[in-house]
Design a protein around this motif. Structure first.
Motif, PDB file in Angstrom:
ATOM      1  N   PRO A 279       0.786  -1.232   0.000  1.00 18.75           N
ATOM      2  CA  PRO A 279       0.000   0.000   0.000  1.00 18.75           C
ATOM      3  C   PRO A 279       0.818   1.283   0.000  1.00 18.75           C
ATOM      4  CG  PRO A 279      -0.986  -1.595   1.490  1.00 18.75           C
ATOM      5  CD  PRO A 279       0.333  -2.161   1.058  1.00 18.75           C
ATOM      6  N   SER A 280       2.089   1.212   0.400  1.00 17.87           N
ATOM      7  CA  SER A 280       2.937   2.412   0.414  1.00 17.87           C
ATOM      8  C   SER A 280       3.418   2.787  -0.980  1.00 17.87           C
ATOM      9  CB  SER A 280       4.165   2.175   1.303  1.00 17.87           C
ATOM     10  OG  SER A 280       5.061   1.268   0.683  1.00 17.87           O
ATOM     11  N   GLY A 281       3.218   1.884  -1.958  1.00 20.50           N
ATOM     12  CA  GLY A 281       3.726   2.122  -3.303  1.00 20.50           C
ATOM     13  C   GLY A 281       5.102   1.552  -3.521  1.00 20.50           C
ATOM     14  N   TYR A 282       5.664   0.928  -2.504  1.00 20.95           N
ATOM     15  CA  TYR A 282       6.991   0.322  -2.601  1.00 20.95           C
ATOM     16  C   TYR A 282       6.956  -0.839  -3.599  1.00 20.95           C
ATOM     17  CZ  TYR A 282      11.262  -2.079  -1.034  1.00 20.95           C
ATOM     18  OH  TYR A 282      12.478  -2.683  -0.969  1.00 20.95           O
ATOM     19  N   LYS A 283       7.918  -0.868  -4.503  1.00 18.96           N
ATOM     20  CA  LYS A 283       7.987  -1.930  -5.496  1.00 18.96           C
ATOM     21  C   LYS A 283       8.629  -3.161  -4.878  1.00 18.96           C
ATOM     22  CE  LYS A 283       9.600  -3.031 -10.168  1.00 18.96           C
ATOM     23  NZ  LYS A 283      10.359  -2.545 -11.348  1.00 18.96           N
ATOM     24  N   ILE A 284       7.876  -4.239  -4.806  1.00 21.05           N
ATOM     25  CA  ILE A 284       8.362  -5.458  -4.167  1.00 21.05           C
ATOM     26  C   ILE A 284       9.391  -6.133  -5.063  1.00 21.05           C
ATOM     27  CG2 ILE A 284       7.703  -7.746  -3.301  1.00 21.05           C
ATOM     28  CD1 ILE A 284       4.940  -6.479  -2.672  1.00 21.05           C
ATOM     29  N   PRO A 285      10.597  -6.402  -4.540  1.00 24.00           N
ATOM     30  CA  PRO A 285      11.654  -7.004  -5.360  1.00 24.00           C
ATOM     31  C   PRO A 285      11.475  -8.519  -5.472  1.00 24.00           C
ATOM     32  CG  PRO A 285      12.447  -6.687  -3.139  1.00 24.00           C
ATOM     33  CD  PRO A 285      11.043  -6.125  -3.171  1.00 24.00           C
ATOM     34  N   ALA A 286      12.322  -9.142  -6.258  1.00 26.02           N
ATOM     35  CA  ALA A 286      12.349 -10.596  -6.342  1.00 26.02           C
ATOM     36  C   ALA A 286      12.900 -11.163  -5.039  1.00 26.02           C
ATOM     37  CB  ALA A 286      13.211 -11.055  -7.512  1.00 26.02           C
ATOM     38  N   PRO A 287      12.461 -12.335  -4.640  1.00 25.13           N
ATOM     39  CA  PRO A 287      12.964 -12.907  -3.393  1.00 25.13           C
ATOM     40  C   PRO A 287      14.388 -13.419  -3.522  1.00 25.13           C
ATOM     41  CG  PRO A 287      11.515 -14.472  -4.486  1.00 25.13           C
ATOM     42  CD  PRO A 287      11.434 -13.196  -5.267  1.00 25.13           C
ATOM     43  N   PRO A 288      15.144 -13.385  -2.444  1.00 26.16           N
ATOM     44  CA  PRO A 288      16.489 -13.959  -2.448  1.00 26.16           C
ATOM     45  C   PRO A 288      16.405 -15.471  -2.273  1.00 26.16           C
ATOM     46  CG  PRO A 288      16.043 -13.081  -0.296  1.00 26.16           C
ATOM     47  CD  PRO A 288      14.835 -12.760  -1.145  1.00 26.16           C
TER      48      PRO A 288
END
Length: 292
Positions: A279-288
């Motif tokens: 909801p913050s607009g943060y782009k979720i990265p690929a998981p490690p």
């Protein structure tokens, strides 16, 4: 005799069919219950250290002190979901978890003094910390960034930090990175928590708060800070998050990495991030890859 269905009847049937189809597919974006790990380290309960004041990652309401630590209730956030999933994989139900406040300055000490069994508190894996404790993971890759007042148009990136006053929580890689990269160019204030840093930023006492982008995004998304603060979005370090455990816990590390691999594979990892940070607009990265 064939009876012709009315438009309303056909619509109702279609709605019921769609509902059955969606139910059969399961709820999208849910954090699932893991399959218990065979032969897992035996715990009847777990004491887990988390942040109590990092929106989106770990928040909790303090309820008092026990055995020299602060405990809390109503814990929520990505770190909390991750910890709960791991606990269940180890055979410990959510109601048997005690949430312990783990500020950055206290994390290693809590593990060394056996005040907690695990720490999940935006805890970057470093060689220095690995001399005192062990890590499972990583389970997330963050990047150090800057949180500034929205009306500060001059501070556009790390290259404009000279002469500025920054705030970072003590005993964090964020503080260490600033000291090593900008020694003599910036003044650094180091309270115990990032929430204190954010308060000083809003009050105008510091020019920016620096820590991991996902933490800053959580603060910027809070109702009281919307339109007041912004994340620059120019990450300048890699911060692999790990689960801290007492030194010499090789078997436990392997079991946690097994749980984390399932957490990512069954969609729970992404579901938790979408709910807590999305909801913050943060782009979720690929998981490690846990264990690497």
């Amino acid at each position: 005799m064939r009876i012709k269905a009315s438009p309303l009847t056909r619509l109702a049937v279609a709605a019921v069919s769609l509902g059955l189809l969606l139910t059969g597919c399961g709820s999208p974006g849910e954090v699932k219950d893991p399959t218990p790990i065979a032969g897992a380290t035996t715990f009847s309960a777990l004491k887990i250290g988390i942040s109590f004041d990092e929106p989106g990652l770990g928040t909790a309401t303090p309820t008092g002190d026990s055995d020299g630590v602060t405990i809390g209730k109503d814990a929520k956030g990505f770190d909390v979901d991750t910890a709960t999933y791991i606990a269940k994989a180890l055979g410990v139900p959510a109601e048997s978890i005690t949430w312990v406040k783990a500020d950055p300055v206290d994390r290693e000490r809590l593990l060394e003094e056996n005040k907690v069994n695990l720490v999940l508190s935006s805890y970057t894996i470093t060689d220095e910390r690995k001399r005192r404790i062990d890590f499972a993971g990583p389970y997330f890759m963050a990047h150090q960034d800057l949180l500034v007042r929205r009306n500060d148009e001059e501070l556009t990136g790390p290259d404009r930090l000279k002469g500025r006053t920054l705030c970072a929580a003590a005993n964090t890689t964020s503080a260490q990175n600033v000291l090593s990269r900008y020694q003599g160019d910036v003044a650094l204030v180091q309270p115990n928590t990032f929430s204190e840093c954010v308060k000083r930023l809003v009050a105008g006492d510091v020019d920016a708060v620096t820590t991991d982008d996902v933490i800053l995004a959580g603060f910027a998304a809070l109702p009281e800070y919307k339109g007041v603060l912004r994340v620059l979005g120019q990450g300048f370090s890699d911060e692999p998050y790990g689960i801290g455990v007492p030194k010499g816990s090789d078997q436990l590390v392997a079991q946690i990495n097994q749980a984390l691999t399932s957490y990512i594979a069954d969609g729970s990892w992404k579901a938790s991030l979408e709910r807590n940070v999305g909801p913050s607009g943060y782009k979720i990265p690929a998981p490690p890859t846990p264990g690497k």
